[in-house]
Write an enzyme that holds these catalytic residues in place. Structure first.
Site, PDB file in Angstrom:
ATOM      1  N   GLN A 166      48.015  35.530  37.951  1.00  6.42           N
ATOM      2  CA  GLN A 166      48.024  36.793  37.183  1.00  6.42           C
ATOM      3  C   GLN A 166      48.918  36.646  35.952  1.00  6.42           C
ATOM      4  O   GLN A 166      48.593  37.118  34.871  1.00  6.42           O
ATOM      5  CB  GLN A 166      48.548  37.967  38.036  1.00  6.42           C
ATOM      6  N   LEU A 178      34.101  42.753  44.960  1.00 11.28           N
ATOM      7  CA  LEU A 178      33.701  41.351  44.932  1.00 11.28           C
ATOM      8  C   LEU A 178      32.253  41.144  45.338  1.00 11.28           C
ATOM      9  O   LEU A 178      31.530  40.381  44.708  1.00 11.28           O
ATOM     10  CB  LEU A 178      34.614  40.519  45.852  1.00 11.28           C
ATOM     11  N   TYR A 228      45.942  36.638  47.422  1.00 13.71           N
ATOM     12  CA  TYR A 228      44.495  36.516  47.205  1.00 13.71           C
ATOM     13  C   TYR A 228      43.984  37.223  45.941  1.00 13.71           C
ATOM     14  O   TYR A 228      44.707  37.958  45.302  1.00 13.71           O
ATOM     15  CB  TYR A 228      43.687  36.865  48.448  1.00 13.71           C
ATOM     16  N   GLU A 229      42.732  36.934  45.657  1.00 17.46           N
ATOM     17  CA  GLU A 229      42.076  37.376  44.414  1.00 17.46           C
ATOM     18  C   GLU A 229      42.922  37.041  43.188  1.00 17.46           C
ATOM     19  O   GLU A 229      43.168  37.870  42.326  1.00 17.46           O
ATOM     20  CB  GLU A 229      41.721  38.864  44.501  1.00 17.46           C
ATOM     21  N   GLY A 230      43.387  35.823  43.150  1.00 18.75           N
ATOM     22  CA  GLY A 230      44.250  35.361  42.053  1.00 18.75           C
ATOM     23  C   GLY A 230      45.695  35.523  42.480  1.00 18.75           C
ATOM     24  O   GLY A 230      46.184  36.649  42.597  1.00 18.75           O
TER      25      GLY A 230
END
Lengths: 401, 641
Positions: free
Chosen positions: B369, B93, B362-364
């Protein structure tokens, strides 16, 4: 026989009045009748500005015939194709077969739709096109959606006359008067002028603003509308009204109280509210039973006053139908920028108030006071106190403005 | 083909595993317990050249492939989930956007120290109103000469406040949704760039997570990453790759828990045999192993696709979603195999159980997804209500006066506030017990983290006395700082305040706090950060330091006499707030009067809400009468007075 009046050199009023018609556009009551204005310019060429409704066609035609004498009619300028002005076009064409029609492209299409065979005689003009009729040279200005799309106003550059189509019109027959300065306008005319504008034109405020901006640059000396009186003095008075109305700004700090009551309980609340307001110094109040008052009067006062109190019973789980029509009409006519108090009544499932609020929420800048009241059948001490609280809130919000 | 990692991959695995076992495992419990960041571990990883694994050597990276990177994250997470995400957030990231979208100058300045591990990276996209939907981003960057001025804030930022280099997403063109977002490289230490709450998390506690606050932060123009408007694209491309890291982290956490469970199940004897051999457990172990193998293949496959520059967005989403979903199942089974022993603090499976959960979030989120995966298969759904519309809903506490006193001296600002409160009908000659329960109190003076050290709580107590109020706080002040008992923090998860006057001192206004004061009649905010959300949710506000303002306010409310006993509280009427004009510019049709309202759009003709009139396609026509765009006139707005 003719019934005409001179406006200024070369220009004559050839319209006519109708006091028999009950409903304007078959919807708005006409207690004072209406006029259908038409104007005839006698220059080197002869020019008629719009025609009149079929109901007054005979008088209208006699007026033209009288003024023309032996002369032909050279031009007909069509500013607005709504049938209360366009209905007599066909008859004019039959009587004066050589007349040329001057109008906007859209008006030409509409004439076709209304069944007037005049395509070959039409001269379509665009924004700021000019034409000379001899002494008089005119410029055409498009005024789309004031209040139809084909509308065009014409300005006579020679004498400062603005033929303003439906803009600056009013309900009411002329009764011999012609100029606004011949009547007590504030006393006898403004209410009907407002009722005319707010019910007929008010949805199109942005377009009226555009027209006012165009007119602002012209040296106007006369305003000749298609209904009501001609303006030649104190034009600013009426233009200012139009500016306010088209910006949806109230004319006066005051309260329109409109109530829907089936058996008098909601009416009682309305009376108490009005009573409280007056005791607190707010006496500029108009109060109506929506079942007894034609909606056009309610709309007119909604535009006039800064504040509104809507009190309604619940009917089949909905807003009482006449009140519902009023609220929907307000939204349709684009009313904005008012402060509204809402009171609902119901015996088992009161919800007219929340439904009214939903409508108001969809409208622009309509502020609903936090203080609201739900009456269960009839007032008790606590709902009485709430009504008084609403009066306080109205007073407070007026102070804030 | 043989689905196997290479010899070099396994060598790397052994190297990282040895490091993790020796250096991280012994301290993992303490890191978790104390919420400590493993500074030494990061230094060591840098020495090993592991802070820039998939990046070229010329930029200071290790020049290895993406699978190698996934293995490194997996092996760190195998002993400590937090350690895994430190590396993942840094590499995927913080570093990737600069590697992929930076120019050579930016790479030289920022990428090299990141790859070498001299600097730690982080990524700031998530906000209070923008998570899964980046279109709700409210942080703004306005170009002023040679720099952008950044205002707003970010929440839940991994590696903050430790990280040195931040990739931040902000709106440069408002009103057009994701197309108006741009990416910037922002350095720690720049004026106006502060850190808010450090979060007290359920798991991955060795990873640091904090809130970012931007107050007029000047970002040099050359720190714009890519072009203006490319931010959303950069964010999405970055997250595509980031998923591989999170998937590897989930895999590592689950792998560690699995290994512990297998070991324990062989040792633990019941009914005369190790419980591993009881079928209920042996089958469980078989299922766990199968899931882990599936997840590993999905991850390595996505990593390989990425390394070979093949499309991999769907595959990385599948890997992230599957690996984290099964990680929860595996850690759950692992803890079950441990029984009561696994339920104790200090047990690896207990930590893994908590650490794993974040990987589905987290992160989507895994919901997102699935949106990504489905969109690759069936295309994007027809457009519906956009996030830009949702923004119009206004502040959490409802319509407020938002009168912010920011001119004049501190004394004048305080005087204006007191006068306004008195005009509203507040009587400051009366008082209540400062420990009145929050839910019963008519007035509350509340402290946020902006109050600073505990001795400053005296300022809150003094103000509460003079304001006739009880004392409350934000959640971190009670929970983390422990200045007040837990039953005195105000918020959705704490006590709800529904009295008349709420004075928030040094509280920035997190969503959950604001939801607890919705019913307050009057909200007063005192905060040094003019961008603090509390100001949008307050009736009155003073921008200023609480240390300066509170004593002045206390003095201004002091009439020199003891407070009279307050009569029973009566809920005051909330003032009606004038409904504001729509921020959108409407256009009306000259052919029929139809009004085009950007807040509504023209959904029937494929125009999404939030599309400004200017941005309507040229071929768009009036949906009612068919006039062209040229036949529309702007609805003029009132000039500001």
């Amino acid at each position: 026989m003719q019934c005409v009046r001179k406006i200024t050199d070369d220009l004559y009023f050839v319209g006519a009045n109708d006091k028999r018609l009950a409903l304007f556009e078959n919807i708005h009551p006409l207690p004072n009748g209406t006029s259908y204005n038409s104007y005839l310019l006698l220059d080197e060429k002869t020019v008629l500005f719009d025609t009149a409704d079929w109901s007054v066609s005979r008088q209208f035609l006699e007026n033209i015939e009288y003024l023309l004498g032996d002369r032909p009619l050279d031009y007909l300028v069509v500013g607005h194709m709504e049938p209360d002005h366009g209905a007599s076009i066909h008859e004019v064409l039959l009587r004066y077969p050589k007349v040329k029609i001057i109008c906007s492209n859209k008006a030409s299409m509409m004439m076709n739709q209304f069944g007037f065979d005049c395509q070959k005689r039409v001269k379509v003009v665009k924004e700021k096109d000019t034409m000379s009729f001899g002494k008089h040279e005119v410029t055409f200005y498009m005024a789309p959606m004031v209040h139809w799309p084909e509308v065009m106003v014409t300005f006579d550059n020679t004498n400062g006359v603005l033929f303003s189509a439906d803009a600056f019109g009013s309900f009411g027959s002329l009764d011999g008067k012609l100029f606004a300065d011949e009547v007590d306008y504030d006393r006898d005319w403004i209410e009907e002028a407002r009722r005319y504008y707010t019910n007929i034109v008010s949805k199109y405020g942005p377009q009226v603003q555009k027209l006012l901006a165009k007119a602002g640059g012209l040296p106007i000396k006369y305003i000749c509308p298609l209904h009501g009186l001609v303006w030649r003095k104190d034009l600013g008075y009426f233009i200012d009204k139009y500016d306010k109305w088209s910006k949806y700004e109230p004319e006066e700090q005051g309260v329109l109280i409109a109530y829907a009551s089936m058996y008098g309980d909601t009416e009682c609340a309305a009376n108490i509210l009005a009573n409280e307001l007056c005791q607190k110094g707010i006496t500029n109040i108009a109060m109506y039973d929506v079942s007894k008052t034609h909606i056009s009067y309610l709309i007119s006062d909604a535009f006039k006053y800064s504040h509104m109190a809507l009190l309604s019973v619940t009917y089949n789980l909905k807003i009482f139908p006449p009140m519902n029509s009023f609220v929907e009409d307000m939204a349709a006519l684009n009313l904005q920028k008012r402060t509204v108090a809402v009171v609902e009544n119901g015996t088992w499932a009161p919800q007219a108030g929340s439904l009214i609020c939903e409508h108001l929420d969809e409208m622009k800048e309509m502020t609903v006071l936090n203080e609201q009241c739900t009456i269960l059948s009839s007032l008790n001490q606590s709902t009485y106190d709430e009504i008084c609280g609403i009066a306080d809130a109205i007073v407070e919000s007026m102070k804030a403005e | 083909m043989l689905y196997q990692t290479t010899e070099q991959h396994e060598e790397l695995r052994n190297k990282i595993r040895a490091f993790a076992e020796e250096e991280v495992k012994p301290i993992a419990f303490m890191l978790d317990k104390n919420n400590d960041f493993p500074y030494d571990m990061v230094k060591e990883l840098a020495k090993m050249g592991m802070m820039g694994i998939p990046y070229e050597k010329k930029y200071g990276g290790a020049g290895l492939d993406v699978i190698s990177y996934a293995i490194a994250v997996e092996e760190l997470a195998r002993v400590d989930g937090g350690a895994g995400v430190i590396l993942s957030a840094h590499t995927s990231l913080g570093t990737y956007p600069i590697y992929a979208f930076g120019n050579e100058k930016q790479k030289k300045k920022y990428l090299v120290p990141l790859c070498k591990g001299e600097k730690l990276g982080a990524f700031g996209l998530t906000e209070t109103n923008a998570g899964s939907d980046a279109g709700g981003t409210e942080t703004t960057a306005v170009l002023e000469g040679d720099h952008y001025v950044l205002n707003g804030g970010k929440i839940f930022i991994t590696n903050a406040p430790i990280a040195d280099t931040y990739v931040i997403f902000a709106v440069t063109t408002p009103g057009i949704g994701t197309k108006g977002i741009s990416a910037f490289i922002v350095e720690k230490g720049w004026e106006g760039f502060d850190f808010g709450d450090h979060y007290d998390k359920m798991g991955i506690r060795s990873s640091s997570t904090a809130e970012l606050v931007f107050n007029d932060v000047k970002v040099p123009k050359e720190n714009l990453l890519g072009n203006e408007g490319q931010g959303f694209k950069i964010a999405m491309a970055t997250l595509d790759g980031g998923r591989i890291g999170i998937a590897a982290q989930a895999l590592g956490i689950a792998q560690g828990a699995f290994e512990h469970a297998v070991e324990y199940s062989k040792e633990r004897v019941q009914f005369g045999i190790p419980i591993a051999h009881q079928q209920i457990n042996s089958f469980k172990i078989a299922d766990m192993a199968t899931k882990l193998r599936c997840a590993r293949f999905l991850i390595y496959s996505a990593a390989e696709l990425k390394g070979h520059h093949e499309p991999y967005g769907m595959e990385s989403a599948m890997a992230k979603q599957y690996a984290s979903d099964i990680a929860l199942e595996v850690v759950n089974d692992a803890l079950q195999i441990y029984g009561g022993t696994g339920y104790l603090k200090g047990m690896e499976v207990e930590r893994a159980y908590r650490d794993a959960k974040i990987c589905t979030i987290y992160e989507g989120t895994n919901e997102i997804q699935r949106v990504v995966i489905a969109s690759h298969i069936i295309g994007k759904p027809p457009k519906t209500e956009s996030s830009t519309m949702m923004q119009q809903k206004g502040p959490i506490t409802g319509q407020r006066k938002k009168m912010i006193f920011n001119s004049g001296t501190a004394q004048e600002r305080v005087d204006n506030l007191v006068e306004s409160l008195k005009n509203d009908g507040y009587d400051f000659t009366i008082g209540i017990d400062p420990m009145t329960p929050i839910t019963l109190a008519d007035r509350v003076v509340s402290a946020g983290k902006g109050i600073g050290p505990q001795k400053n709580m005296k300022l809150i107590e003094d103000l509460a006395y003079q304001a006739g109020a009880a004392i409350g706080s934000s959640r971190p002040v009670a929970e983390t700082l422990k200045y007040l008992p837990l039953n005195r923090y105000v918020g959705m998860s704490g006590q709800k305040f529904s009295g008349n006057l709420y004075i928030a001192c040094g509280i920035s206004g997190a969503g959950q706090h604001l939801k607890g004061i919705r019913e307050a009649t009057t909200i007063v905010a005192i905060n040094k950060s003019k961008n603090a959300p509390i100001f949008k949710n307050a009736d009155y506000g003073i921008v200023g330091d609480v240390l300066e303002i509170l004593p002045l306010l206390t003095k201004a409310l002091d009439n020199g006499e003891a407070k009279k006993q307050a009569p029973p509280a009566v809920k005051m009427h909330k003032p009606t707030i004038k409904k504001e004009a729509s921020p959108w510019t409407s256009y009306v049709c000259n052919g029929c009067g139809y009004e085009y309202d950007p807040a509504v759009g023209d959904p029937e003709n494929g125009i999404a809400p939030g599309t400004t009139f200017e941005n309507l396609p040229d071929e768009w026509v009036c949906p009612i009468c068919g006039e062209s765009k040229a036949a529309f006139v702007e609805v003029q707005k009132e000039e500001e007075e």
